[in-house]
Design an enzyme around this catalytic site. Structure first.
Site, mmCIF file in Angstrom:
data_model
loop_
_atom_site.group_PDB
_atom_site.id
_atom_site.type_symbol
_atom_site.label_atom_id
_atom_site.label_comp_id
_atom_site.label_asym_id
_atom_site.label_seq_id
_atom_site.Cartn_x
_atom_site.Cartn_y
_atom_site.Cartn_z
ATOM 1 N N ASP A 1 21.886 -38.039 -14.693
ATOM 2 C CA ASP A 1 21.278 -36.984 -14.741
ATOM 3 C C ASP A 1 20.215 -36.167 -15.136
ATOM 4 O O ASP A 1 19.535 -35.307 -15.836
ATOM 5 C CB ASP A 1 22.527 -36.405 -16.860
ATOM 6 N N HIS B 1 28.056 -38.742 -18.185
ATOM 7 C CA HIS B 1 27.036 -38.534 -19.312
ATOM 8 C C HIS B 1 28.402 -38.565 -20.705
ATOM 9 O O HIS B 1 27.875 -37.440 -21.598
ATOM 10 C CB HIS B 1 26.401 -36.979 -19.949
ATOM 11 N N HIS C 1 32.354 -32.130 -16.819
ATOM 12 C CA HIS C 1 31.353 -31.892 -18.000
ATOM 13 C C HIS C 1 31.835 -31.478 -19.439
ATOM 14 O O HIS C 1 32.501 -31.175 -19.009
ATOM 15 C CB HIS C 1 30.086 -31.134 -17.720
ATOM 16 N N HIS D 1 13.050 -29.470 -14.119
ATOM 17 C CA HIS D 1 12.194 -27.835 -14.813
ATOM 18 C C HIS D 1 11.463 -28.234 -14.503
ATOM 19 O O HIS D 1 10.288 -28.801 -14.494
ATOM 20 C CB HIS D 1 13.178 -27.820 -16.220
ATOM 21 N N HIS E 1 20.191 -33.943 -10.165
ATOM 22 C CA HIS E 1 20.199 -32.078 -9.983
ATOM 23 C C HIS E 1 18.344 -32.722 -9.000
ATOM 24 O O HIS E 1 17.528 -32.594 -9.692
ATOM 25 C CB HIS E 1 19.818 -31.565 -11.353
ATOM 26 N N LEU E 2 18.672 -31.558 -7.945
ATOM 27 C CA LEU E 2 18.095 -31.685 -7.120
ATOM 28 C C LEU E 2 17.446 -30.350 -6.463
ATOM 29 O O LEU E 2 16.314 -30.573 -6.307
ATOM 30 C CB LEU E 2 18.632 -32.522 -5.275
ATOM 31 N N HIS F 1 24.654 -38.834 -10.684
ATOM 32 C CA HIS F 1 24.130 -37.266 -11.461
ATOM 33 C C HIS F 1 23.231 -36.880 -11.136
ATOM 34 O O HIS F 1 22.144 -37.454 -12.194
ATOM 35 C CB HIS F 1 24.730 -37.954 -12.698
#
Length: 427
Positions: free
Chosen positions: A302, A229, A175, A306, A56-57, A54
């Site tokens: 996860d 998650h 999710h 940002h 986020h790229l 999990h």
């Protein structure tokens, strides 16, 4: 290139030299073999390379927060040899072409195997199934599908997705957030604290009812569902019951849900805004016990980078998410190993073997044995590390562990026998 790792302690507690040659483990034992490079591993633990279910790229679409390359660097420094890149990019990874683009960016970076996760529905809208079959047959060979960040809340759509992926051994990662019980502004565990702070409540039952529905849909369809998650004791109870019934369900927990609690929100620091939210201590304890006893299969970061301008807002307006790739192993060491809840074989299971099995990554999560791919992570289990967010190789700085002392440091990472990290630094 050949590498001789001298005196490493393997997950089962035995000590061995390990000769890595031509991308595989060539020999084990007390070795006098010569190699191009020797790594002194006295006192260090050798694990199969970590696998993150999990991540986020952010590429394409938000390269100001992270790219496949910078995220791959963070993963390698954290001991990972494979990561699954979530689909909520811009454009969304909901076509074969989009999946192949992420796959190719990962190969070009060459630091970890980047496996794209395909969206369940077009545009993450929850209405029409995405190109599941085409993504599965693409060069990226997608096997995990998720609308992460949004719940597939329509039961008919979820049923169809489960039926569809069954044909090629895929899995839907959900999710779990019922939008009628926890809407898009919900950001604090519902309870006394959310009321006192005036923050929109996110009750645990909003997760638990979706988990319960989905395991029953998995039983009905004979398909596989993965719970992303997990954050509440109630969800743990549902997953434990489902497994006892023989339902094909797996689950993951994040490092932050294993250690951080909702009390941290009292200062309105948006660093701690995450979805699902941080929970009370009783939920944290239940998650730890479930990870130890196998109810929860895997630790997944996860990792949600940002840009500063998306996090530096009033709490309600700030973006959800925390960094996780570089610190996950240290958090697990601190929380689970130092407490005796997991041994190092258990760490290998929840951070490598089971994630690789769930994702269908045949070359990862393998035993450290002759002939196996040399995807390896070397760890100093006793090292004390004070986390410095400014030292991160991620593009973002929303790090919840800043200034915390954690135990365990990744010394080296090898991807198919090639060092990506040596002495804790990118090779």
């Amino acid at each position: 290139m050949s590498i001789l790792i001298k005196g490493a302690t393997l997950p089962d507690g035995t000590t061995s030299d390990v000769l890595v040659q031509d991308g595989t483990v060539a020999e084990l034992g007390a070795l006098a073999a010569k190699a191009d490079q020797t790594i002194d591993a006295d006192g260090l633990r050798l694990l199969p390379g970590l696998v993150d279910l999990h991540t986020h790229l952010r590429e394409p679409g938000r390269e100001d927060a992270e790219t496949v390359l910078t995220g791959s660097r963070a993963a390698a420094v954290g001991g990972y040899t494979a990561v699954l890149a979530m689909a909520n990019t811009n454009p969304v990874t909901d076509t074969a072409e989009a999946a192949e683009r992420v796959y190719d960016l990962g190969r070009a970076a060459g630091l970890v195997d980047v496996q794209p996760v395909g969206a369940v529905t077009k545009g993450l809208a929850g209405e029409e199934l995405a190109e599941l079959g085409l993504m599965a047959r693409s060069r990226a060979r997608v096997r995990v599908f998720s609308d992460d960040g949004r719940c597939v809340h329509d039961a008919r759509v979820m049923r169809r997705a489960l039926e569809y992926v069954k044909a090629f051994g895929g899995v839907v990662s959900q999710h779990s957030q019922d939008p009628a019980l926890a809407g898009p502004t919900a950001c604090c565990h519902e309870g006394e604290l959310s009321g006192r702070l005036g923050l929109p409540g996110w009750p645990g039952v909003a997760e638990e009812v979706i988990v319960a529905r989905d395991v029953m849909l998995a039983r009905h369809t004979g398909s596989r569902v993965h719970v992303a998650h997990v954050s509440t004791a109630g969800s743990v109870e549902v997953v434990r019951w489902a497994k006892a019934q023989g339902i094909d369900v797996t689950a993951e927990v994040t490092p932050h849900h294993l250690l951080l609690t909702t009390d941290l929100l009292a200062g309105y620091d948006p660093t701690y805004k995450v979805n699902p939210p941080l929970r009370p201590d009783e939920d944290v304890q239940a998650l730890r016990e479930a990870l130890a006893d196998g109810t929860i299969d895997a630790v997944a970061t996860d990792h949600a980078p940002h840009a500063r301008h998306d996090k530096e807002h009033a709490f309600v307006d700030a973006a959800f998410g925390m960094l996780g790739l570089e610190t996950a192993l240290a958090v697990v060491t601190t929380v689970m190993v130092d407490s005796g809840l997991l041994d190092w074989a258990g760490v290998a299971r929840v951070m490598s073997t089971r994630p690789a099995q769930i994702a269908g990554l045949a070359g990862h999560g393998r035993p450290i044995a002759v002939g196996e791919p040399a995807n390896l992570t070397l760890v100093d289990p006793a090292a004390q590390v004070v986390v410095d967010r400014d030292a991160s190789v991620s593009l973002s700085r929303n790090n919840p562990w800043h200034d915390r002392k954690l135990t365990g440091r990744v010394v080296a990472t090898l991807l198919r026998g090639t060092p990506t990290v040596l002495e804790g630094e990118l090779a």
